[in-house]
Design an enzyme around this catalytic site. Sequence first.
Site, PDB file in Angstrom:
ATOM      1  N   ASP A  57       0.871  -1.165   0.000  1.00  0.00           N
ATOM      2  CA  ASP A  57       0.000   0.000   0.000  1.00  0.00           C
ATOM      3  C   ASP A  57       0.914   1.223   0.000  1.00  0.00           C
ATOM      4  OD1 ASP A  57      -2.336   1.611   0.322  1.00  0.00           O
ATOM      5  OD2 ASP A  57      -1.950   1.691   2.473  1.00  0.00           O
ATOM      6  N   CYS A  58       0.366   2.408  -0.253  1.00  0.00           N
ATOM      7  CA  CYS A  58       1.205   3.612  -0.283  1.00  0.00           C
ATOM      8  C   CYS A  58       1.056   4.438   0.993  1.00  0.00           C
ATOM      9  CB  CYS A  58       0.856   4.452  -1.516  1.00  0.00           C
ATOM     10  SG  CYS A  58       1.886   5.921  -1.710  1.00  0.00           S
ATOM     11  N   ASP A  59      -0.107   5.058   1.181  1.00  0.00           N
ATOM     12  CA  ASP A  59      -0.304   5.950   2.321  1.00  0.00           C
ATOM     13  C   ASP A  59      -0.278   5.179   3.633  1.00  0.00           C
ATOM     14  OD1 ASP A  59      -0.852   8.555   0.968  1.00  0.00           O
ATOM     15  OD2 ASP A  59      -2.479   7.397   0.077  1.00  0.00           O
ATOM     16  N   ASP A  68      -1.808  -1.078   6.119  1.00  0.00           N
ATOM     17  CA  ASP A  68      -1.933  -0.454   7.439  1.00  0.00           C
ATOM     18  C   ASP A  68      -3.372  -0.147   7.798  1.00  0.00           C
ATOM     19  OD1 ASP A  68      -2.177   1.672   5.505  1.00  0.00           O
ATOM     20  OD2 ASP A  68      -1.834   3.093   7.137  1.00  0.00           O
TER      21      ASP A  68
END
Length: 223
Positions: free
Chosen positions: A11-13, A167
């Site tokens: 994932d990124c954020d 997350d």
Amino acid sequence: MTKPIELVVFDCDGVLVDSERIALRVQVALGAEFGWPLTEQDVVERFIGRSTASIGEQVAERLGAAAAAAWGRRFEELHREQVDTGLEPVDGLPEALDAIALPTCVASSGSHAKMRHTLGRTGLHGRFEGRIFSATEVARGKPAPDLFLHAARRMGVDPAACAVVEDSAPGVAAARAAGMRAFGYAGGLTPAERLAGPGTVVFHDMRELPGLLAARDAWAPRP
């Protein structure tokens, strides 16, 4: 027999870049501005890990389509300003990437423009260039499995040989629904208990990730 991990999907954020705290502050402020009081916990439960479209649908349901469109524009403006003044990689992330020898890619609820901005500001874009996938490319965002299955297909890897680093609760749910192993990073906003579940390894320090991926017991989903 369970397949060894062949691809790590990030994932990124909140996983690569420490942007979820920025988004949290901005969403709380927008709630006050538009007349929908939101606590930080409300934002984590409603918005974190969701696509822009999903958040817009929730705002539209509460405040109407015009307000949702204005909210979205205002979010992009405020988020960009705060990213430009203080965004950093997630603590320990660069060291973790250096230690991971497996192929990697990114699959995020954010748009490509947003990821170019956040990954670019933190010097991470070049590590994933050409292997970045967005929820804007699929019909359904997380917690549906569409994005992760799309990333696996584009990378030419069996979903059963993929590990997802997430997350958020919608993110780990999407990984499970895709038949992938989930590694839930609990060093951010989402409590560990909301990440825990079948086939999920929960950890608190990004520096732990290379060892977890390499461990023999990470090859098999945990009950």
